[in-house]
Motif scaffolding. Structure first.
Motif, PDB file in Angstrom:
ATOM      1  N   GLU A 134       0.841  -1.198   0.000  1.00 25.28           N
ATOM      2  CA  GLU A 134       0.000   0.000   0.000  1.00 25.28           C
ATOM      3  C   GLU A 134       0.873   1.244   0.000  1.00 25.28           C
ATOM      4  O   GLU A 134       1.997   1.220   0.518  1.00 25.28           O
ATOM      5  N   VAL A 135       0.336   2.334  -0.589  1.00 27.11           N
ATOM      6  CA  VAL A 135       1.075   3.603  -0.565  1.00 27.11           C
ATOM      7  C   VAL A 135       1.324   4.003   0.887  1.00 27.11           C
ATOM      8  O   VAL A 135       0.475   3.727   1.730  1.00 27.11           O
ATOM      9  N   LEU A 184       6.138   0.313  -4.886  1.00 28.24           N
ATOM     10  CA  LEU A 184       5.076   0.552  -5.874  1.00 28.24           C
ATOM     11  C   LEU A 184       5.543   1.485  -7.001  1.00 28.24           C
ATOM     12  O   LEU A 184       4.888   1.606  -8.023  1.00 28.24           O
ATOM     13  N   LYS A 185       6.678   2.150  -6.779  1.00 27.75           N
ATOM     14  CA  LYS A 185       7.226   3.058  -7.804  1.00 27.75           C
ATOM     15  C   LYS A 185       8.215   2.327  -8.730  1.00 27.75           C
ATOM     16  O   LYS A 185       8.777   2.925  -9.645  1.00 27.75           O
ATOM     17  N   GLN A 217       2.173  -5.270  -7.068  1.00 29.88           N
ATOM     18  CA  GLN A 217       1.333  -4.995  -5.884  1.00 29.88           C
ATOM     19  C   GLN A 217       1.530  -6.052  -4.792  1.00 29.88           C
ATOM     20  O   GLN A 217       1.152  -5.836  -3.650  1.00 29.88           O
ATOM     21  N   CYS A 252      -8.152   1.412  -6.019  1.00 32.48           N
ATOM     22  CA  CYS A 252      -6.955   0.580  -6.163  1.00 32.48           C
ATOM     23  C   CYS A 252      -6.708  -0.190  -4.879  1.00 32.48           C
ATOM     24  O   CYS A 252      -6.857   0.350  -3.780  1.00 32.48           O
ATOM     25  N   SER A 298      -3.975  -0.941  -3.712  1.00 36.14           N
ATOM     26  CA  SER A 298      -2.801  -0.382  -3.034  1.00 36.14           C
ATOM     27  C   SER A 298      -3.065   1.011  -2.470  1.00 36.14           C
ATOM     28  O   SER A 298      -2.181   1.605  -1.852  1.00 36.14           O
ATOM     29  N   VAL A 299      -4.267   1.545  -2.735  1.00 33.33           N
ATOM     30  CA  VAL A 299      -4.637   2.869  -2.206  1.00 33.33           C
ATOM     31  C   VAL A 299      -5.993   2.701  -1.524  1.00 33.33           C
ATOM     32  O   VAL A 299      -7.029   3.037  -2.087  1.00 33.33           O
ATOM     33  N   HIS A 301      -5.098   0.534 -16.069  1.00 32.03           N
ATOM     34  CA  HIS A 301      -4.777   0.806 -14.658  1.00 32.03           C
ATOM     35  C   HIS A 301      -3.638  -0.123 -14.202  1.00 32.03           C
ATOM     36  O   HIS A 301      -2.673   0.319 -13.580  1.00 32.03           O
ATOM     37  N   HIS A 354       0.686   0.281 -13.139  1.00 31.91           N
ATOM     38  CA  HIS A 354       1.449  -0.281 -12.009  1.00 31.91           C
ATOM     39  C   HIS A 354       2.805  -0.799 -12.487  1.00 31.91           C
ATOM     40  O   HIS A 354       3.799  -0.686 -11.775  1.00 31.91           O
ATOM     41  N   LEU A 392       0.616   5.131 -10.086  1.00 30.59           N
ATOM     42  CA  LEU A 392      -0.643   4.830  -9.398  1.00 30.59           C
ATOM     43  C   LEU A 392      -1.747   5.712  -9.967  1.00 30.59           C
ATOM     44  O   LEU A 392      -1.464   6.766 -10.552  1.00 30.59           O
TER      45      LEU A 392
END
Lengths: 115, 190
Positions: B8-9, B14-15, B53, B115, B117-118, B157, B161, B166
Protein backbone atom coordinates in the motif's frame (compact mmCIF):
# COMPACT_ATOMS: atom_id res chain seq x y z
CA UNK A 1 -23.01 44.88 27.34
CA UNK A 2 -19.26 44.17 27.61
CA UNK A 3 -19.68 43.56 31.32
CA UNK A 4 -22.49 41.12 30.57
CA UNK A 5 -20.34 39.23 28.05
CA UNK A 6 -17.45 39.11 30.51
CA UNK A 7 -19.84 37.82 33.14
CA UNK A 8 -21.08 35.16 30.71
CA UNK A 9 -17.55 34.06 29.79
CA UNK A 10 -16.57 33.91 33.46
CA UNK A 11 -19.58 31.77 34.26
CA UNK A 12 -19.32 29.58 31.19
CA UNK A 13 -15.59 28.89 31.46
CA UNK A 14 -15.86 25.98 33.94
CA UNK A 15 -18.63 24.48 31.81
CA UNK A 16 -16.54 24.95 28.67
CA UNK A 17 -13.83 22.87 30.31
CA UNK A 18 -16.17 20.37 31.93
CA UNK A 19 -18.37 19.73 28.91
CA UNK A 20 -15.74 18.08 26.62
CA UNK A 21 -14.48 16.03 29.55
CA UNK A 22 -17.94 14.65 30.35
CA UNK A 23 -18.54 14.10 26.62
CA UNK A 24 -15.30 12.13 26.16
CA UNK A 25 -15.51 10.05 29.35
CA UNK A 26 -19.24 9.39 28.88
CA UNK A 27 -18.72 8.40 25.25
CA UNK A 28 -15.88 6.06 26.18
CA UNK A 29 -17.94 4.41 28.96
CA UNK A 30 -21.00 3.98 26.73
CA UNK A 31 -18.84 2.48 23.99
CA UNK A 32 -17.18 0.02 26.38
CA UNK A 33 -20.46 -1.29 27.84
CA UNK A 34 -22.29 -1.47 24.49
CA UNK A 35 -22.98 -5.22 24.02
CA UNK A 36 -23.97 -4.95 20.33
CA UNK A 37 -21.79 -6.55 17.66
CA UNK A 38 -21.16 -3.85 15.03
CA UNK A 39 -21.16 -6.56 12.32
CA UNK A 40 -24.84 -7.24 13.03
CA UNK A 41 -25.81 -3.66 12.23
CA UNK A 42 -26.82 -2.98 8.64
CA UNK A 43 -24.64 -0.46 6.72
CA UNK A 44 -25.55 3.12 7.51
CA UNK A 45 -27.72 4.84 4.92
CA UNK A 46 -28.57 8.44 4.06
CA UNK A 47 -32.05 7.85 5.57
CA UNK A 48 -30.46 6.87 8.93
CA UNK A 49 -28.39 10.06 8.94
CA UNK A 50 -31.43 12.19 8.05
CA UNK A 51 -33.44 10.56 10.87
CA UNK A 52 -30.67 11.39 13.36
CA UNK A 53 -30.47 14.93 11.93
CA UNK A 54 -34.22 15.37 12.55
CA UNK A 55 -33.75 14.32 16.19
CA UNK A 56 -30.93 16.84 16.64
CA UNK A 57 -33.04 19.54 14.95
CA UNK A 58 -35.67 18.92 17.61
CA UNK A 59 -33.00 19.18 20.36
CA UNK A 60 -31.76 22.41 18.77
CA UNK A 61 -35.27 23.87 18.70
CA UNK A 62 -35.78 22.94 22.34
CA UNK A 63 -32.46 24.52 23.36
CA UNK A 64 -33.22 27.70 21.38
CA UNK A 65 -36.62 27.99 23.07
CA UNK A 66 -35.02 27.58 26.51
CA UNK A 67 -32.17 30.02 25.76
CA UNK A 68 -34.66 32.71 24.63
CA UNK A 69 -36.83 32.06 27.70
CA UNK A 70 -33.86 32.30 30.04
CA UNK A 71 -32.57 35.46 28.33
CA UNK A 72 -35.94 37.21 28.70
CA UNK A 73 -36.38 36.18 32.33
CA UNK A 74 -36.07 38.93 34.98
CA UNK A 75 -33.76 36.80 37.10
CA UNK A 76 -31.78 35.26 34.30
CA UNK A 77 -29.15 32.74 35.38
CA UNK A 78 -25.87 33.09 33.53
CA UNK A 79 -24.99 29.56 34.50
CA UNK A 80 -28.03 28.06 32.76
CA UNK A 81 -27.69 30.48 29.86
CA UNK A 82 -24.11 29.31 29.37
CA UNK A 83 -25.02 25.65 29.65
CA UNK A 84 -27.94 25.95 27.23
CA UNK A 85 -25.84 27.94 24.76
CA UNK A 86 -23.26 25.17 24.73
CA UNK A 87 -25.97 22.57 24.18
CA UNK A 88 -27.30 24.71 21.32
CA UNK A 89 -23.86 24.91 19.71
CA UNK A 90 -23.37 21.15 20.12
CA UNK A 91 -26.79 20.43 18.57
CA UNK A 92 -26.01 22.75 15.64
CA UNK A 93 -22.64 21.02 15.14
CA UNK A 94 -24.27 17.56 15.18
CA UNK A 95 -27.00 18.69 12.80
CA UNK A 96 -24.52 20.04 10.24
CA UNK A 97 -22.32 16.90 10.54
CA UNK A 98 -25.29 14.58 10.02
CA UNK A 99 -26.58 16.54 7.01
CA UNK A 100 -23.10 16.35 5.46
CA UNK A 101 -22.97 12.62 6.18
CA UNK A 102 -26.42 12.12 4.61
CA UNK A 103 -25.28 13.97 1.48
CA UNK A 104 -22.11 11.87 1.28
CA UNK A 105 -23.98 8.57 1.75
CA UNK A 106 -26.60 9.53 -0.84
CA UNK A 107 -23.91 10.42 -3.38
CA UNK A 108 -21.65 7.43 -2.86
CA UNK A 109 -23.97 4.55 -3.90
CA UNK A 110 -22.33 1.13 -4.27
CA UNK A 111 -18.52 1.21 -4.11
CA UNK A 112 -16.70 0.65 -7.41
CA UNK A 113 -14.52 -2.46 -7.70
CA UNK A 114 -10.83 -1.97 -6.93
CA UNK A 115 -7.96 -3.01 -9.18
CA UNK B 1 -1.76 -21.27 -3.37
CA UNK B 2 -1.32 -18.46 -0.84
CA UNK B 3 -2.70 -15.04 -0.13
CA UNK B 4 0.15 -12.55 -0.37
CA UNK B 5 0.45 -9.15 1.29
CA UNK B 6 -0.72 -6.29 -0.94
CA UNK B 7 1.66 -3.31 -0.84
CA UNK B 8 0.00 0.00 0.00
CA UNK B 9 1.07 3.60 -0.56
CA UNK B 10 3.51 5.05 0.36
CA UNK B 11 5.51 1.81 -0.07
CA UNK B 12 8.42 2.79 -2.39
CA UNK B 13 8.28 -0.61 -4.16
CA UNK B 14 5.08 0.55 -5.87
CA UNK B 15 7.23 3.06 -7.80
CA UNK B 16 9.37 0.27 -9.27
CA UNK B 17 9.33 -0.26 -13.06
CA UNK B 18 8.66 -3.96 -13.56
CA UNK B 19 10.93 -6.05 -15.78
CA UNK B 20 9.71 -8.40 -18.56
CA UNK B 21 9.27 -12.11 -17.90
CA UNK B 22 12.14 -13.78 -19.80
CA UNK B 23 11.52 -16.94 -21.89
CA UNK B 24 13.33 -19.14 -19.34
CA UNK B 25 11.06 -17.81 -16.55
CA UNK B 26 7.88 -19.39 -17.98
CA UNK B 27 7.33 -22.38 -15.71
CA UNK B 28 6.07 -23.57 -12.36
CA UNK B 29 7.25 -20.53 -10.39
CA UNK B 30 5.33 -18.22 -12.73
CA UNK B 31 2.20 -20.40 -12.43
CA UNK B 32 2.48 -20.31 -8.63
CA UNK B 33 2.84 -16.51 -8.72
CA UNK B 34 -0.26 -16.17 -10.92
CA UNK B 35 -2.30 -18.55 -8.72
CA UNK B 36 -1.27 -16.59 -5.62
CA UNK B 37 -2.16 -13.32 -7.35
CA UNK B 38 -5.65 -14.58 -8.18
CA UNK B 39 -6.22 -15.80 -4.64
CA UNK B 40 -4.96 -12.48 -3.23
CA UNK B 41 -7.15 -10.50 -5.64
CA UNK B 42 -10.32 -12.49 -4.88
CA UNK B 43 -9.65 -12.23 -1.15
CA UNK B 44 -9.11 -8.42 -1.21
CA UNK B 45 -11.65 -8.29 -3.07
CA UNK B 46 -10.62 -6.72 -6.37
CA UNK B 47 -10.95 -7.14 -10.13
CA UNK B 48 -7.31 -6.71 -11.13
CA UNK B 49 -3.84 -7.05 -9.66
CA UNK B 50 -0.31 -6.40 -10.92
CA UNK B 51 2.61 -8.50 -9.68
CA UNK B 52 4.33 -5.44 -8.21
CA UNK B 53 1.33 -4.99 -5.88
CA UNK B 54 2.43 -8.20 -4.16
CA UNK B 55 6.09 -7.13 -4.27
CA UNK B 56 7.17 -8.97 -7.44
CA UNK B 57 8.60 -6.53 -10.04
CA UNK B 58 7.65 -8.62 -13.10
CA UNK B 59 5.35 -7.64 -15.99
CA UNK B 60 2.48 -9.91 -14.96
CA UNK B 61 -1.18 -8.90 -14.53
CA UNK B 62 -4.26 -10.81 -13.52
CA UNK B 63 -7.78 -9.53 -14.18
CA UNK B 64 -11.22 -10.95 -13.45
CA UNK B 65 -14.10 -8.53 -13.86
CA UNK B 66 -16.36 -11.07 -12.13
CA UNK B 67 -19.64 -10.14 -13.82
CA UNK B 68 -22.89 -10.81 -11.93
CA UNK B 69 -24.33 -14.31 -12.28
CA UNK B 70 -28.12 -13.88 -12.24
CA UNK B 71 -28.69 -17.67 -12.07
CA UNK B 72 -26.82 -18.21 -8.78
CA UNK B 73 -28.15 -17.34 -5.30
CA UNK B 74 -26.77 -14.20 -3.53
CA UNK B 75 -23.59 -14.65 -1.49
CA UNK B 76 -23.31 -13.66 2.20
CA UNK B 77 -20.40 -11.40 3.01
CA UNK B 78 -18.99 -9.27 5.87
CA UNK B 79 -15.79 -7.83 4.39
CA UNK B 80 -16.69 -4.24 5.39
CA UNK B 81 -17.57 -5.21 8.95
CA UNK B 82 -21.29 -5.66 8.22
CA UNK B 83 -23.12 -8.86 7.32
CA UNK B 84 -24.80 -8.37 3.94
CA UNK B 85 -25.35 -10.16 0.63
CA UNK B 86 -23.88 -9.62 -2.84
CA UNK B 87 -25.17 -10.88 -6.18
CA UNK B 88 -23.23 -14.03 -7.10
CA UNK B 89 -20.51 -13.51 -9.69
CA UNK B 90 -19.00 -15.60 -12.46
CA UNK B 91 -15.26 -16.28 -12.48
CA UNK B 92 -13.55 -15.21 -15.72
CA UNK B 93 -9.83 -15.15 -14.80
CA UNK B 94 -7.45 -13.59 -17.34
CA UNK B 95 -3.64 -13.53 -17.22
CA UNK B 96 -1.56 -11.01 -19.15
CA UNK B 97 2.22 -11.53 -19.25
CA UNK B 98 4.50 -8.88 -20.81
CA UNK B 99 1.46 -6.88 -21.99
CA UNK B 100 1.89 -4.00 -24.45
CA UNK B 101 -0.86 -1.49 -25.23
CA UNK B 102 -1.38 -0.80 -28.94
CA UNK B 103 -3.59 1.79 -30.65
CA UNK B 104 -5.10 3.56 -27.65
CA UNK B 105 -8.21 5.44 -28.78
CA UNK B 106 -8.26 9.25 -28.87
CA UNK B 107 -11.68 9.13 -27.27
CA UNK B 108 -11.45 9.12 -23.49
CA UNK B 109 -13.77 7.51 -20.98
CA UNK B 110 -14.03 8.45 -17.32
CA UNK B 111 -14.27 5.80 -14.65
CA UNK B 112 -14.27 6.16 -10.88
CA UNK B 113 -11.25 4.02 -10.05
CA UNK B 114 -10.23 2.39 -6.80
CA UNK B 115 -6.95 0.58 -6.16
CA UNK B 116 -6.04 -2.26 -3.83
CA UNK B 117 -2.80 -0.38 -3.03
CA UNK B 118 -4.64 2.87 -2.21
CA UNK B 119 -7.27 1.74 0.30
CA UNK B 120 -10.66 3.46 0.58
CA UNK B 121 -9.90 6.11 -2.05
CA UNK B 122 -11.86 6.43 -5.28
CA UNK B 123 -11.36 9.09 -7.95
CA UNK B 124 -12.45 9.79 -11.53
CA UNK B 125 -9.68 9.03 -14.04
CA UNK B 126 -9.77 9.66 -17.82
CA UNK B 127 -8.26 6.96 -20.02
CA UNK B 128 -8.53 5.93 -23.69
CA UNK B 129 -11.96 4.30 -24.09
CA UNK B 130 -10.61 1.40 -26.17
CA UNK B 131 -7.24 -0.13 -26.96
CA UNK B 132 -5.56 -3.25 -28.28
CA UNK B 133 -3.24 -5.32 -26.14
CA UNK B 134 -0.50 -7.75 -27.11
CA UNK B 135 0.44 -10.19 -24.35
CA UNK B 136 1.72 -13.67 -23.60
CA UNK B 137 -0.13 -16.44 -21.78
CA UNK B 138 1.31 -18.80 -19.16
CA UNK B 139 2.75 -21.02 -21.91
CA UNK B 140 4.52 -18.09 -23.55
CA UNK B 141 2.18 -17.90 -26.56
CA UNK B 142 1.56 -14.39 -27.89
CA UNK B 143 -1.98 -13.05 -28.36
CA UNK B 144 -3.50 -9.78 -29.49
CA UNK B 145 -6.92 -8.58 -28.46
CA UNK B 146 -9.17 -5.51 -28.67
CA UNK B 147 -10.48 -4.24 -25.33
CA UNK B 148 -13.22 -1.81 -24.39
CA UNK B 149 -15.24 -0.66 -21.39
CA UNK B 150 -14.18 -1.71 -17.89
CA UNK B 151 -11.72 -4.29 -19.28
CA UNK B 152 -9.82 -1.55 -21.17
CA UNK B 153 -9.83 0.69 -18.09
CA UNK B 154 -8.71 -2.10 -15.77
CA UNK B 155 -5.89 -3.23 -18.07
CA UNK B 156 -4.59 0.33 -18.44
CA UNK B 157 -4.78 0.81 -14.66
CA UNK B 158 -2.73 -2.38 -14.14
CA UNK B 159 -0.29 -1.43 -16.93
CA UNK B 160 0.36 1.81 -15.02
CA UNK B 161 1.45 -0.28 -12.01
CA UNK B 162 4.09 -1.95 -14.21
CA UNK B 163 5.53 1.53 -14.86
CA UNK B 164 5.42 2.51 -11.18
CA UNK B 165 2.40 4.77 -11.70
CA UNK B 166 -0.64 4.83 -9.40
CA UNK B 167 -4.09 6.10 -10.37
CA UNK B 168 -3.68 8.99 -7.95
CA UNK B 169 -0.72 10.15 -10.08
CA UNK B 170 -3.31 11.03 -12.78
CA UNK B 171 -4.98 13.51 -10.40
CA UNK B 172 -4.07 17.18 -10.02
CA UNK B 173 -1.40 18.05 -7.46
CA UNK B 174 -4.03 19.48 -5.09
CA UNK B 175 -6.34 16.45 -5.38
CA UNK B 176 -3.41 14.08 -4.86
CA UNK B 177 -2.32 15.97 -1.75
CA UNK B 178 -5.88 15.76 -0.42
CA UNK B 179 -6.04 12.02 -1.13
CA UNK B 180 -2.70 11.38 0.59
CA UNK B 181 -3.84 13.41 3.60
CA UNK B 182 -7.08 11.40 3.76
CA UNK B 183 -5.08 8.16 3.57
CA UNK B 184 -2.87 9.27 6.43
CA UNK B 185 -6.00 10.05 8.48
CA UNK B 186 -7.51 6.63 7.70
CA UNK B 187 -4.26 4.93 8.63
CA UNK B 188 -4.06 6.83 11.94
CA UNK B 189 -7.70 5.93 12.74
CA UNK B 190 -6.95 2.25 12.04
Amino acid sequence: MIAEIADWVGTALPILLLFPLVWLVGGFLLESIDPRDPRDEPPRTAANALGDAAAWLFVMGLCSYMVVGEWQAQDRSWFWLGLLSLALIEALFKLVSLLREARRLAAQGAPEPRM
Amino acid sequence: MAIREILEVPDPRLKTISTPVEPHEFGDDLRTLVEDMFETMYDAPGIGLAAIQVGVPKRVLVIDLQPDDPDAPPVECSHDGHKHTHPATKKEPRVFINPVILDPADELSTYQEGCLSVPEIYADVDRPATCRVRYQDLDGNTHEEALEGLMATCLQHEMDHLEGILFIDHLSRLKRAMVLKKLEKIRRAA
